[in-house]
Design a protein around this motif. Sequence first.
Motif, PDB file in Angstrom:
ATOM      1  N   GLN A  93       5.070   5.382   1.709  1.00  0.00           N
ATOM      2  CA  GLN A  93       5.476   6.661   1.126  1.00  0.00           C
ATOM      3  C   GLN A  93       5.616   7.713   2.227  1.00  0.00           C
ATOM      4  OE1 GLN A  93       5.956   6.953  -2.190  1.00  0.00           O
ATOM      5  NE2 GLN A  93       6.560   9.073  -2.089  1.00  0.00           N
ATOM      6  N   VAL A 126       0.867  -1.173   0.000  1.00  0.00           N
ATOM      7  CA  VAL A 126       0.000   0.000   0.000  1.00  0.00           C
ATOM      8  C   VAL A 126       0.906   1.225   0.000  1.00  0.00           C
ATOM      9  CG1 VAL A 126      -1.815   1.227   1.241  1.00  0.00           C
ATOM     10  CG2 VAL A 126      -1.752  -1.271   1.265  1.00  0.00           C
ATOM     11  N   GLN A 127       0.827   2.026  -1.058  1.00  0.00           N
ATOM     12  CA  GLN A 127       1.725   3.159  -1.208  1.00  0.00           C
ATOM     13  C   GLN A 127       1.649   4.129  -0.041  1.00  0.00           C
ATOM     14  OE1 GLN A 127       0.927   5.010  -4.961  1.00  0.00           O
ATOM     15  NE2 GLN A 127       2.020   3.466  -6.117  1.00  0.00           N
ATOM     16  N   GLU A 128       0.473   4.363   0.473  1.00  0.00           N
ATOM     17  CA  GLU A 128       0.324   5.324   1.561  1.00  0.00           C
ATOM     18  C   GLU A 128       1.061   4.881   2.829  1.00  0.00           C
ATOM     19  OE1 GLU A 128      -2.344   4.188  -0.235  1.00  0.00           O
ATOM     20  OE2 GLU A 128      -2.518   5.977  -1.480  1.00  0.00           O
ATOM     21  N   ASP A 129       1.215   3.563   3.001  1.00  0.00           N
ATOM     22  CA  ASP A 129       1.902   3.047   4.197  1.00  0.00           C
ATOM     23  C   ASP A 129       3.419   3.214   4.124  1.00  0.00           C
ATOM     24  OD1 ASP A 129      -0.559   2.301   5.144  1.00  0.00           O
ATOM     25  OD2 ASP A 129      -0.319   0.171   4.667  1.00  0.00           O
ATOM     26  N   LYS A 142       5.876  12.937  -3.712  1.00  0.00           N
ATOM     27  CA  LYS A 142       5.049  12.513  -4.832  1.00  0.00           C
ATOM     28  C   LYS A 142       4.840  11.003  -4.772  1.00  0.00           C
ATOM     29  CE  LYS A 142       5.021  12.497  -9.852  1.00  0.00           C
ATOM     30  NZ  LYS A 142       5.806  12.704 -11.057  1.00  0.00           N
ATOM     31  N   VAL A 143       3.639  10.539  -5.095  1.00  0.00           N
ATOM     32  CA  VAL A 143       3.321   9.114  -5.093  1.00  0.00           C
ATOM     33  C   VAL A 143       4.086   8.447  -6.228  1.00  0.00           C
ATOM     34  CG1 VAL A 143       1.449   7.440  -5.359  1.00  0.00           C
ATOM     35  CG2 VAL A 143       1.057   9.553  -4.115  1.00  0.00           C
ATOM     36  N   TRP A 144       4.456   7.179  -6.022  1.00  0.00           N
ATOM     37  CA  TRP A 144       5.183   6.427  -7.044  1.00  0.00           C
ATOM     38  C   TRP A 144       4.451   6.488  -8.363  1.00  0.00           C
ATOM     39  CZ3 TRP A 144       5.685   1.301  -3.907  1.00  0.00           C
ATOM     40  CH2 TRP A 144       6.634   1.452  -2.924  1.00  0.00           C
ATOM     41  N   PRO A 194       5.425  11.224   4.044  1.00  0.00           N
ATOM     42  CA  PRO A 194       4.466  12.301   3.806  1.00  0.00           C
ATOM     43  C   PRO A 194       5.107  13.464   3.041  1.00  0.00           C
ATOM     44  CG  PRO A 194       4.952  12.082   6.155  1.00  0.00           C
ATOM     45  CD  PRO A 194       5.678  11.001   5.443  1.00  0.00           C
TER      46      PRO A 194
END
Length: 63
Positions: A49, A44-47, A54-56, A51
């Motif tokens: 990445q 899960v990217q949010e876990d 930029k998101v992957w 803060p």
Amino acid sequence: MRTTLIFGGFVSLIGTAFYPIYFRPLMRLEEYQKEQAINRAGIVQEDVQPPGLKVWSDPFGRK
């Protein structure tokens, strides 16, 4: 002549090192994307990445 051989060997060594890292994924794009889908399954990217960053994104995707 000796300097040319040493320099040529060095350039060949660098090229050999970069082939599997950079050129092979570019030449076999579909295979690379399948491998990445398997490797990133369940992440899960949010876990992971940090803060504010930029998101992957897909490095081979269209811009």
